[in-house]
Design a protein around this motif. Structure first.
Motif, PDB file in Angstrom:
ATOM      1  N   THR A 290       0.832  -1.187   0.000  1.00  0.00           N
ATOM      2  CA  THR A 290       0.000   0.000   0.000  1.00  0.00           C
ATOM      3  C   THR A 290       0.876   1.250   0.000  1.00  0.00           C
ATOM      4  O   THR A 290       2.101   1.174  -0.146  1.00  0.00           O
ATOM      5  CB  THR A 290      -0.963  -0.018   1.191  1.00  0.00           C
ATOM      6  OG1 THR A 290      -1.901   1.052   1.050  1.00  0.00           O
ATOM      7  CG2 THR A 290      -0.215   0.107   2.512  1.00  0.00           C
ATOM      8  N   SER A 297      -8.122  10.096   1.860  1.00  0.00           N
ATOM      9  CA  SER A 297      -8.595   8.704   1.960  1.00  0.00           C
ATOM     10  C   SER A 297      -8.321   7.990   0.646  1.00  0.00           C
ATOM     11  O   SER A 297      -9.199   7.938  -0.234  1.00  0.00           O
ATOM     12  CB  SER A 297     -10.094   8.667   2.282  1.00  0.00           C
ATOM     13  OG  SER A 297     -10.360   9.289   3.520  1.00  0.00           O
ATOM     14  N   THR A 300      -8.938   1.692  -1.032  1.00  0.00           N
ATOM     15  CA  THR A 300      -8.640   0.448  -0.327  1.00  0.00           C
ATOM     16  C   THR A 300      -8.291  -0.588  -1.378  1.00  0.00           C
ATOM     17  O   THR A 300      -9.089  -0.883  -2.267  1.00  0.00           O
ATOM     18  CB  THR A 300      -9.858  -0.018   0.481  1.00  0.00           C
ATOM     19  OG1 THR A 300     -10.184   0.979   1.449  1.00  0.00           O
ATOM     20  CG2 THR A 300      -9.556  -1.333   1.186  1.00  0.00           C
ATOM     21  N   ASP A 302      -7.132  -3.865  -0.743  1.00  0.00           N
ATOM     22  CA  ASP A 302      -7.478  -5.233  -0.352  1.00  0.00           C
ATOM     23  C   ASP A 302      -7.839  -5.210   1.124  1.00  0.00           C
ATOM     24  O   ASP A 302      -7.504  -4.260   1.845  1.00  0.00           O
ATOM     25  CB  ASP A 302      -6.290  -6.173  -0.606  1.00  0.00           C
ATOM     26  CG  ASP A 302      -6.691  -7.646  -0.652  1.00  0.00           C
ATOM     27  OD1 ASP A 302      -7.897  -7.927  -0.609  1.00  0.00           O
ATOM     28  OD2 ASP A 302      -5.804  -8.508  -0.736  1.00  0.00           O
ATOM     29  N   THR A 303      -8.512  -6.245   1.577  1.00  0.00           N
ATOM     30  CA  THR A 303      -8.823  -6.348   3.009  1.00  0.00           C
ATOM     31  C   THR A 303      -8.309  -7.630   3.627  1.00  0.00           C
ATOM     32  O   THR A 303      -8.338  -7.764   4.857  1.00  0.00           O
ATOM     33  CB  THR A 303     -10.352  -6.272   3.239  1.00  0.00           C
ATOM     34  OG1 THR A 303     -10.974  -7.381   2.589  1.00  0.00           O
ATOM     35  CG2 THR A 303     -10.922  -4.968   2.703  1.00  0.00           C
ATOM     36  N   VAL A 312     -12.837  -6.228  -1.448  1.00  0.00           N
ATOM     37  CA  VAL A 312     -13.256  -4.839  -1.245  1.00  0.00           C
ATOM     38  C   VAL A 312     -14.705  -4.744  -1.700  1.00  0.00           C
ATOM     39  O   VAL A 312     -15.001  -4.680  -2.900  1.00  0.00           O
ATOM     40  CB  VAL A 312     -12.353  -3.868  -2.018  1.00  0.00           C
ATOM     41  CG1 VAL A 312     -12.795  -2.424  -1.773  1.00  0.00           C
ATOM     42  CG2 VAL A 312     -10.894  -4.052  -1.612  1.00  0.00           C
ATOM     43  N   VAL A 316     -14.779   1.308  -5.226  1.00  0.00           N
ATOM     44  CA  VAL A 316     -13.903   2.430  -4.888  1.00  0.00           C
ATOM     45  C   VAL A 316     -14.178   3.580  -5.849  1.00  0.00           C
ATOM     46  O   VAL A 316     -14.130   3.412  -7.079  1.00  0.00           O
ATOM     47  CB  VAL A 316     -12.427   2.011  -4.976  1.00  0.00           C
ATOM     48  CG1 VAL A 316     -11.516   3.222  -4.805  1.00  0.00           C
ATOM     49  CG2 VAL A 316     -12.122   0.948  -3.929  1.00  0.00           C
TER      50      VAL A 316
END
Length: 571
Positions: A290, A297, A300, A302-303, A312, A316
């Protein structure tokens, strides 16, 4: 007396002999020790060479910290000579005739820099057991690869890749404009559809309904250069081999030399393949890396890395109401404190934080400037229009970037509605442009999506008034490529990409599934999908043949960052 003198002389000679022997033995030991130290140093050098051979492998990404075993668990600790290093048991090891070598490297991604260490060990000649060691350290900077030559002509077309159906690609509405079209399978034109592209290639059959046509017979300029590898027919009549003059079948074609006729030898262009797995791991920024510098902001990526599973869940928004900045690697970004004309040679910026204290190159929109004075302040003296660019006016609050190669970047300026991209980016989910405005982007970038992509706001590489500058875009200067793997959800079922009514898109689009355009859409750039779904009044603007593409472009060879020669040796 003579006996005493003889004994004395003998004693002196014995002492001298013993001393000479001792010195001789000591010299031999020092010589052996020196050779062993030199051997250990050579082994340490070989370790550095081995490290470089690993980093230089074209299949290795030199910006992947796992390319080499890490020297310590803490990068700052590693740079402190007083700090202890981890055990060499996890390092790479080599055994040679003269001894052994252990080597490792630690990547500092914020600087795109490797710290490498190699320890050579040779046998100690003066001990029955034990070794002589030499430690050699160096730094290796890494230059990211952001662009590469185009190696697949597919990106010069609107490309529909589906095969195996009676109508692999159906056109239900007129398409104006003059971009090039390639249909790998069979093409069907619905009633009243007139195809006016500059070039049409059909790998299979061409089926033309009543009152439909390819081109017009008015004159040579209205004829369309057409290639059909299979058969053709008009109005449901008998199929015929599609070659020569096919005016009777409403194919008003010309050959490359301008004479009337259809070319029956259709060029075969390989369908592009998107390597989602590779770029999931190697995209920067992306799931495995990342932002190293950020504000606002950022997206994102990936989680639950390392699982590539569309994690995700919310699409986005690339163009939200507030600005964001995400960069990996060196560089700095600021904004113009006031608008500038094309002739100004000084400019004021909001902040000089992170910028060099000596001459550097600045990019604002598509113009490059050489900053020659004012370092460390917010007022800079500049030489305009360098690096082949053209001096132009720029608005207040526009993004201004130090053009040092970043490992990767995605940033959004909500005030000027400018998206900045660089490198290959991966979001394990979907993305969208949703602000309904005319937005612009700068840079080269490929954005991979596990999910889908939807456009409800124009996105242009160049803007003219309230729309894209279709005549002025140079895709070899700015090109954003979207690569979408999903289907449905935020877009219509069966689609990977959807551009809504009344918006414009300027760039590249790739969909594993269909790419769909709404009514009154203008598109400028290469499009690849299993099918291309077209609504009313689509305009496909002709774009120049592309010679340079961003790294990560599907079907191009995967190219990664490569190291520079080692420097700053110590040890």
């Amino acid at each position: 007396m003579a006996l005493v003198m003889a004994i004395g002389i003998t004693t002196v000679l014995g002492i001298v002999g013993t001393t000479a022997l001792a010195y001789s033995t000591s010299d031999a030991q020092q010589s052996n020790q020196s050779r062993s130290r030199q051997s250990a140093f050579s082994l340490a050098e070989s370790g550095i060479n081995n490290l470089m051979s690993i980093l230089n492998l074209p299949t290795n990404n030199a910006l992947d910290p796992e390319t080499l075993p890490k020297c310590t668990t803490n990068e700052k600790k590693y740079t402190d000579p007083a700090a202890s290093r981890t055990s060499t048991s996890t390092w790479l090891h080599g055994t040679f005739a003269g001894g052994n070598v252990d080597y490792c490297g630690t990547l500092v991604r914020t600087s795109a820099l490797w710290y490498v260490t190699s320890i050579g060990s040779a046998q100690n000649p003066n001990r029955a057991s034990g070794t002589v060691t030499r430690t050699l350290e160096a730094t290796v900077t890494v230059t990211p690869s952001l662009t590469q030559p185009l190696n697949n002509p597919v990106w010069d077309y609107l490309y529909a890749g589906h095969t195996g159906s009676a109508c692999d690609q159906t056109l239900n509405n007129n398409i104006s404009g003059s971009s090039r079209m390639y249909v790998a399978g069979n093409l069907c034109l619905s009633p009243n559809v007139v195809l006016t592209q500059s070039q049409v290639i059909v790998g299979g059959n061409l089926d033309i309904s009543n009152n439909a046509a390819v081109g017009a017979s008015t004159n040579t300029s209205t004829r369309v250069e057409t290639y059909v590898g299979g058969n053709c027919r008009y109005g449901g009549a008998t199929w015929t081999a599609c070659s020569g003059n096919q005016d009777a079948n409403h194919i008003y074609s010309k050959l490359a030399n301008g004479t009337t006729g259809v070319n029956h030898t259709a060029p075969v262009i390989a369908p592009p393949a998107a390597d989602f797995a590779t770029w999931y791991e190697n995209a920067i920024p992306g799931p495995s890396q990342t932002c190293t510098t950020s504000s606002g902001s950022p997206p994102t990526f990936d989680t639950n890395y390392p699982s590539r599973d569309n994690s995700v869940t919310s699409a986005v928004d690339l163009t939200p109401s507030s600005s964001y900045f995400c960069r990996v690697g060196p560089g700095a970004s600021t904004t113009l404190a006031s608008a500038i004309t094309a002739g100004q040679t000084t400019l004021t910026v909001a902040s000089a934080t992170g910028f060099p204290t000596s001459a550097f190159t600045l990019r604002v929109d598509d113009e490059y400037m050489a900053v020659t004075a004012g370092f460390g302040t917010t007022t800079w003296t500049v030489t305009r229009g360098v690096n082949g660019s053209t001096a132009a006016a720029h608005v207040t609050a526009q993004t201004a970037e130090w053009k040092t190669p970043a490992s990767g970047e995605i940033a959004w300026n909500a005030t000027t509605k400018t998206l900045t991209v660089s490198g290959t980016i991966f979001i394990d989910g979907s993305a969208k442009v949703s602000n309904g405005a005319v937005n612009t982007y700068n840079g080269y970038g490929t954005l991979y999506l596990s999910g889908t992509f939807r456009v409800t706001g124009s996105l242009c590489a160049a803007v003219s008034g309230s729309d894209c500058n279709f005549a002025g875009w140079n895709p070899d200067a700015d090109l954003l490529m979207i690569v979408a793997n999903g289907s449905g959800g935020q877009v219509n079922p069966g689609d990977s990409v959807q551009v809504d009514n009344n918006y414009s898109w300027q760039g590249g689009l790739y969909g594993t599934n269909a790419v769909e355009f709404g009514n009154n859409v203008s598109v400028d750039g290469p499009i690849v999908g299993s099918q291309i779904l077209l609504s009313n009044n689509l305009t496909t603007n002709a774009f120049p043949n592309i010679s340079v593409v961003p790294v990560g472009m599907p079907s191009n060879q995967n190219v990664y960052a490569q190291p520079n020669p080692p420097q700053n040796f110590s040890g």
